[in-house]
Write a protein that holds these residues in place. Structure first.
Motif, PDB file in Angstrom:
ATOM      1  N   TRP A 336       0.825  -1.208   0.000  1.00 38.83           N
ATOM      2  CA  TRP A 336       0.000   0.000   0.000  1.00 38.83           C
ATOM      3  C   TRP A 336       0.859   1.258   0.000  1.00 38.83           C
ATOM      4  O   TRP A 336       0.409   2.326  -0.397  1.00 38.83           O
ATOM      5  CB  TRP A 336      -0.915   0.008   1.221  1.00 38.83           C
ATOM      6  CG  TRP A 336      -1.996  -1.021   1.184  1.00 38.83           C
ATOM      7  CD1 TRP A 336      -2.112  -2.118   1.972  1.00 38.83           C
ATOM      8  CD2 TRP A 336      -3.126  -1.061   0.297  1.00 38.83           C
ATOM      9  NE1 TRP A 336      -3.232  -2.837   1.631  1.00 38.83           N
ATOM     10  CE2 TRP A 336      -3.875  -2.213   0.609  1.00 38.83           C
ATOM     11  CE3 TRP A 336      -3.569  -0.245  -0.737  1.00 38.83           C
ATOM     12  CZ2 TRP A 336      -5.035  -2.562  -0.065  1.00 38.83           C
ATOM     13  CZ3 TRP A 336      -4.725  -0.583  -1.421  1.00 38.83           C
ATOM     14  CH2 TRP A 336      -5.446  -1.732  -1.076  1.00 38.83           C
ATOM     15  N   GLU A 337       2.109   1.128   0.478  1.00 39.71           N
ATOM     16  CA  GLU A 337       2.967   2.307   0.575  1.00 39.71           C
ATOM     17  C   GLU A 337       3.425   2.798  -0.789  1.00 39.71           C
ATOM     18  O   GLU A 337       3.709   3.981  -0.960  1.00 39.71           O
ATOM     19  CB  GLU A 337       4.198   1.993   1.448  1.00 39.71           C
ATOM     20  CG  GLU A 337       3.891   1.836   2.917  1.00 39.71           C
ATOM     21  CD  GLU A 337       3.245   0.496   3.253  1.00 39.71           C
ATOM     22  OE1 GLU A 337       3.260  -0.394   2.370  1.00 39.71           O
ATOM     23  OE2 GLU A 337       2.724   0.345   4.371  1.00 39.71           O
ATOM     24  N   HIS A 338       3.519   1.913  -1.768  1.00 37.27           N
ATOM     25  CA  HIS A 338       3.932   2.316  -3.118  1.00 37.27           C
ATOM     26  C   HIS A 338       2.696   2.738  -3.909  1.00 37.27           C
ATOM     27  O   HIS A 338       1.644   2.102  -3.813  1.00 37.27           O
ATOM     28  CB  HIS A 338       4.653   1.168  -3.828  1.00 37.27           C
ATOM     29  CG  HIS A 338       5.411   1.604  -5.037  1.00 37.27           C
ATOM     30  ND1 HIS A 338       4.810   1.807  -6.252  1.00 37.27           N
ATOM     31  CD2 HIS A 338       6.726   1.901  -5.205  1.00 37.27           C
ATOM     32  CE1 HIS A 338       5.717   2.197  -7.128  1.00 37.27           C
ATOM     33  NE2 HIS A 338       6.894   2.261  -6.520  1.00 37.27           N
ATOM     34  N   PRO A 339       2.784   3.800  -4.722  1.00 31.74           N
ATOM     35  CA  PRO A 339       1.597   4.292  -5.419  1.00 31.74           C
ATOM     36  C   PRO A 339       1.164   3.459  -6.611  1.00 31.74           C
ATOM     37  O   PRO A 339       0.143   3.781  -7.241  1.00 31.74           O
ATOM     38  CB  PRO A 339       2.022   5.696  -5.876  1.00 31.74           C
ATOM     39  CG  PRO A 339       3.498   5.618  -6.022  1.00 31.74           C
ATOM     40  CD  PRO A 339       3.950   4.687  -4.929  1.00 31.74           C
ATOM     41  N   ALA A 340       1.878   2.379  -6.940  1.00 29.95           N
ATOM     42  CA  ALA A 340       1.534   1.607  -8.139  1.00 29.95           C
ATOM     43  C   ALA A 340       0.086   1.136  -8.122  1.00 29.95           C
ATOM     44  O   ALA A 340      -0.582   1.102  -9.159  1.00 29.95           O
ATOM     45  CB  ALA A 340       2.485   0.414  -8.284  1.00 29.95           C
ATOM     46  N   HIS A 341      -0.408   0.772  -6.933  1.00 28.91           N
ATOM     47  CA  HIS A 341      -1.783   0.261  -6.874  1.00 28.91           C
ATOM     48  C   HIS A 341      -2.802   1.343  -7.225  1.00 28.91           C
ATOM     49  O   HIS A 341      -3.878   1.049  -7.763  1.00 28.91           O
ATOM     50  CB  HIS A 341      -2.087  -0.330  -5.497  1.00 28.91           C
ATOM     51  CG  HIS A 341      -2.120   0.658  -4.377  1.00 28.91           C
ATOM     52  ND1 HIS A 341      -3.273   1.279  -3.960  1.00 28.91           N
ATOM     53  CD2 HIS A 341      -1.138   1.130  -3.571  1.00 28.91           C
ATOM     54  CE1 HIS A 341      -3.007   2.089  -2.952  1.00 28.91           C
ATOM     55  NE2 HIS A 341      -1.716   2.013  -2.694  1.00 28.91           N
ATOM     56  N   LEU A 342      -2.484   2.619  -6.943  1.00 28.31           N
ATOM     57  CA  LEU A 342      -3.396   3.706  -7.324  1.00 28.31           C
ATOM     58  C   LEU A 342      -3.509   3.806  -8.843  1.00 28.31           C
ATOM     59  O   LEU A 342      -4.597   4.050  -9.383  1.00 28.31           O
ATOM     60  CB  LEU A 342      -2.902   5.029  -6.751  1.00 28.31           C
ATOM     61  CG  LEU A 342      -2.961   5.195  -5.232  1.00 28.31           C
ATOM     62  CD1 LEU A 342      -2.410   6.558  -4.835  1.00 28.31           C
ATOM     63  CD2 LEU A 342      -4.388   5.036  -4.710  1.00 28.31           C
ATOM     64  N   TYR A 343      -2.396   3.614  -9.524  1.00 25.73           N
ATOM     65  CA  TYR A 343      -2.410   3.681 -10.987  1.00 25.73           C
ATOM     66  C   TYR A 343      -3.159   2.500 -11.584  1.00 25.73           C
ATOM     67  O   TYR A 343      -3.884   2.653 -12.575  1.00 25.73           O
ATOM     68  CB  TYR A 343      -0.971   3.746 -11.513  1.00 25.73           C
ATOM     69  CG  TYR A 343      -0.321   5.082 -11.259  1.00 25.73           C
ATOM     70  CD1 TYR A 343      -0.323   6.063 -12.242  1.00 25.73           C
ATOM     71  CD2 TYR A 343       0.265   5.373 -10.033  1.00 25.73           C
ATOM     72  CE1 TYR A 343       0.258   7.305 -12.012  1.00 25.73           C
ATOM     73  CE2 TYR A 343       0.845   6.608  -9.794  1.00 25.73           C
ATOM     74  CZ  TYR A 343       0.837   7.575 -10.783  1.00 25.73           C
ATOM     75  OH  TYR A 343       1.397   8.801 -10.556  1.00 25.73           O
ATOM     76  N   LEU A 344      -2.988   1.322 -10.996  1.00 23.00           N
ATOM     77  CA  LEU A 344      -3.716   0.161 -11.495  1.00 23.00           C
ATOM     78  C   LEU A 344      -5.219   0.346 -11.299  1.00 23.00           C
ATOM     79  O   LEU A 344      -6.016   0.052 -12.198  1.00 23.00           O
ATOM     80  CB  LEU A 344      -3.231  -1.103 -10.780  1.00 23.00           C
ATOM     81  CG  LEU A 344      -3.933  -2.404 -11.174  1.00 23.00           C
ATOM     82  CD1 LEU A 344      -3.795  -2.674 -12.667  1.00 23.00           C
ATOM     83  CD2 LEU A 344      -3.368  -3.580 -10.366  1.00 23.00           C
TER      84      LEU A 344
END
Length: 373
Positions: A336-344
């Motif tokens: 959750w700390e990395h923003p990659a999931h927001l982009y996905l």
């Protein structure tokens, strides 16, 4: 004899690059990954101060509004550049709904009417946020949802589901059986929904004897909404492009610094091939998105086809880029700390917004007179 249409211009002008630089600098300063993550997790992603700076100080909210109504008198190409940058930072701002769809709907009415002109001036100045009370999944070329019922005198009763950015709005544009109405958001009951994309909140809008100001008759209203959905779908491709570009750049940067077996991970041939394929996909998405923006800006007769092609292609590219970003970041990409999931999540949500890729492929087939068997 018909006059041939002007060739598509896929290049960015100096003015567009200056606008990009201003928007990117603002977002880098006040909408970095940590800020977006914190706001998304808070349940209130909208940042009113950031929106005022983008909308009023930079003037992005009024790009599509004519100068005589307080706007910049620019066009879809400039709005596309803003959406590229918003997609690049997954900014939780109501630009697509409040400054593209709404403005296009109002311009499709009678901009000289006092009520319409006043609302356009407020939007261009960044003093009000107005969003259409339409499902985010509403696609151009698809039947519009049943209108809200006008019980008389502009008193509206009914409901609309999955309205994007309604919780940030001051005014809602409601399609009723008597035409298009502007309704104060405080007159509606908004029920927040749990969205996949935490940066673009959804809500169910319920109207119970809510008073609205009539802006257009039913036929004009439906035509205006149809035109706005076309423009929105075309410019959404630019948001998807910006999102894909960030995912590609971030993944390349990570693989250059991540080492295994005393070598940069990015030096492994299999990963090089995956990144090369993704780069080609993004390059194609850039061409498709720019073509759609240019066709809308010039009023090209084949704009509906160009928009359908852009959405049919860019939607999948954004999802693939985000998936590769998560996977090639390894374990950190799943946190959750990395923003990659927001982009996905934004890519997945955008793949449903304003029509799925399958819907737009169907439109392409119809325009080419090659219907599915």
């Amino acid at each position: 004899m018909t006059t041939p249409s002007a060739p598509l211009d896929l290049l960015y002008t100096d003015t567009e690059e200056e606008l990009r630089a201003a928007v990117r600098a603002l977002l880098a300063d006040r909408c970095d990954a940590a800020t977006v993550l914190a706001r998304a997790e808070s349940g209130s992603p909208h940042d009113p101060a950031l929106w005022h700076t983008l909308a009023a100080d930079i003037g992005a909210a009024g790009l599509l509004v004519p100068e005589k109504l307080g706007g910049a008198g620019a066009g879809h190409r400039e709005a596309a550049v803003v959406l590229e940058e918003l997609g690049r930072s997954v900014a939780p701002l109501p630009y697509l709904t409040g400054s593209v769809l709404t403005v296009e709907i109002l311009l499709g009415c009678d901009p000289s009417a006092p009520e319409v002109a006043s609302l356009l001036r407020e939007i261009a100045a960044g003093r009000q946020i107005c969003v259409p009370a339409l499902p985010l999944t509403q696609a151009p070329g698809a039947p519009l949802p049943p209108p809200v019922r006008d019980t008389g005198g502009g008193v509206l009763t009914g409901s609309v589901g999955s309205v994007a950015d309604a919780t940030a709005a001051d005014v809602l544009l409601v399609l009723a059986d008597t035409g298009l109405h502007a309704v104060p958001a405080t007159a509606a009951r908004l029920t927040p929904l749990v969205p996949l994309d935490l940066t673009r909140p959804l809500a169910s809008v319920s109207l119970e004897s809510a008073h609205g100001v009539r802006l257009a008759d039913p036929a004009t209203a439906r035509a205006a909404v149809a035109g706005a959905l076309l423009s929105g779908a075309g410019l959404l491709a630019s948001e998807q492009l910006g999102l894909a570009e960030w995912c590609l750049a971030e993944t390349v940067a990570h693989l250059r610094t991540r080492h295994q077996f005393n070598r940069p991970v990015g030096s492994f041939q299999a990963l090089k091939h995956r990144l090369a394929r993704l780069w080609l996909d993004v390059a194609g998405a850039r061409a498709a998105a720019r073509a759609a923006a240019d066709a809308l800006a010039t009023g090209a007769p084949d704009a509906p086809l160009t928009v359908a092609v852009a959405q049919a292609y860019c939607s999948g590219v954004a999802v693939r880029a985000a998936e590769e970003c998560v996977q090639l970041h390894g374990g950190i990409g799943m946190t959750w700390e990395h923003p990659a999931h927001l982009y996905l999540k934004r890519a997945k949500a955008d793949s449903l917004a304003l029509g799925t890729a399958g819907h737009h492929r169907g439109l392409v087939a119809d325009f080419a007179e090659l219907p599915a068997p």
